[in-house]
Design an enzyme around this catalytic site. Structure first.
Site, PDB file in Angstrom:
ATOM      1  N   GLY A 107       3.805 -12.563  -2.441  1.00 51.82           N
ATOM      2  CA  GLY A 107       2.771 -13.634  -2.790  1.00 51.82           C
ATOM      3  C   GLY A 107       2.416 -14.536  -1.666  1.00 51.82           C
TER       4      GLY A 107
ATOM      5  N   THR B  30       8.209 -22.461  -9.319  1.00 51.77           N
ATOM      6  CA  THR B  30       8.074 -22.275  -7.914  1.00 51.77           C
ATOM      7  C   THR B  30       8.326 -23.618  -7.410  1.00 51.77           C
ATOM      8  OG1 THR B  30       6.713 -20.508  -7.905  1.00 51.77           O
ATOM      9  CG2 THR B  30       6.789 -21.944  -5.814  1.00 51.77           C
TER      10      THR B  30
ATOM     11  N   GLY C 295      -0.775 -16.697  -7.140  1.00 55.17           N
ATOM     12  CA  GLY C 295      -0.510 -16.345  -5.491  1.00 55.17           C
ATOM     13  C   GLY C 295      -1.473 -15.613  -4.992  1.00 55.17           C
TER      14      GLY C 295
END
Ligand code: FWO
Length: 316
Positions: free
Chosen positions: A196, A166, A220
């Site tokens: 998320g 991410t 998340g």
């Protein structure tokens, strides 16, 4: 005010084969973002630029290179926030666009809303003239292989979520404004429609000129339970340094809900931190024309921006 940018390219495990690509990618993103700030650009422009650069980089779990959901499709979440007026825009479960962070910014600037999802986000992208691209263009061989492996009956769900990537950025500009941006393909083999932390204000990111800005990565569902990004800024409002606030909030997430992750933080006065409770997190920062970056706990390389730009143009 001297500008500062901090970026991350995801927490968790980073496998050896991907380490170099991650280092190069976060360094490039930090340099691009810093370039915007040095030319007098806003923190908002800088974080968008940094995140866009990592969305376009297939080494990361955002834009091209995103992990796949249970059906083998890319569904992405992204958020951007302006610390000047607390304006924010986000998209969730979006497909077939190259840069979700750009769409999040358009949601912030061109609508009265803060979060658009799935089909509605797609319609909005069309209305804004954002080009639609075939979903396959976002899928790398690595993400397809991972998805297939995860479908095998004896696959290990813990292994599912290793080595993802991410991305996020936080910055303070020469006027003292802060901003944050985060973008992700989410968790591998997630249910269709799973949203998320990244799309959720206060969880995937938060920016407020009165304290600072933060962008998060990690599990998340745990991040959302503790509203991690806002929690860090709350600790800073109570007088903690960015590093102390990040560590305290990550420790709380670990003990309270058993979740691991990583965060980047910048305070309005330009103090920064990159902290994680996972084994690794790729991160980079530029302040006072000096670049720092690392992946492992305690790892920190330092170069001048000129030196880093020179080696970048040589392809590292
Ligand atoms: C499992 C973790 C440590 C890996 C990390 N994932 C995310 O940050 C996913 C994002 N927060 C979400 O839940 O949608 C990564 O991509 O690097």
């Amino acid at each position: 005010m001297r500008p500062v940018i901090v970026v991350h390219g995801g927490a968790g495990r980073i496998f050896k084969e991907r380490e170099e690509g991650c280092r190069t990618g976060v360094v490039r993103a930090a340099l691009r973002g810093y370039g915007v700030l040095k030319q007098g650009g806003s923190a908002l422009d800088a974080v968008e630029e940094a995140v866009r650069s990592m969305e376009d980089d297939p080494h990361f779990n955002a834009g091209c290179g995103s992990v796949l959901n249970e059906k083998g499709e890319v569904e992405m979440d992204a958020i951007i926030m302006d610390g000047k007026n607390l304006a924010s825009g986000a998209v969730s479960a979006v497909k077939c666009i190259a840069n979700p962070i750009k769409l999040a910014r358009l949601v912030m600037e061109k609508t009265k809303h803060m979060l658009l999802t799935d089909h509605g986000a797609q319609l909005f992208a069309q209305a804004m003239g954002v080009p639609e691209i075939p979903g396959e263009k976002l899928i790398t061989e690595r993400s397809r292989e991972r998805w297939k492996k995860n479908l095998e009956p004896d696959s290990n769900p813990v292994e599912f979520q290793k080595d993802l990537g991410t991305v996020g950025a936080v910055a303070v500009d020469s006027e003292g404004n802060v901003a944050c941006a985060t973008s992700t393909g989410g968790l591998s083999n997630k249910l269709v429609g799973r949203v998320g932390d990244t799309a959720c204000i206060g969880s995937g990111g938060y920016a407020d000129n009165s304290s600072g800005a933060t962008s998060t990565t990690g599990h998340g569902e745990s991040i959302m339970k503790v509203v991690l990004a806002r929690l860090i800024l709350y600790h800073m409002e109570q007088g903690m340094s960015p590093e102390m606030a990040a560590d305290t909030a990550l420790e709380y997430m670990k003990t309270r809900v058993g979740g691991l992750g990583g965060v980047i933080v910048v305070s309005s006065s330009g103090e920064w931190a990159a902290r994680f409770s996972t084994k690794q997190m790729s991160w980079a920062t530029v302040k006072d024309d000096e670049l720092h970056y690392g992946i492992y706990t305690g790892e920190r390389h330092t170069k001048s921006v000129d030196e880093a730009l020179a080696s970048e143009s040589e392809g590292f």
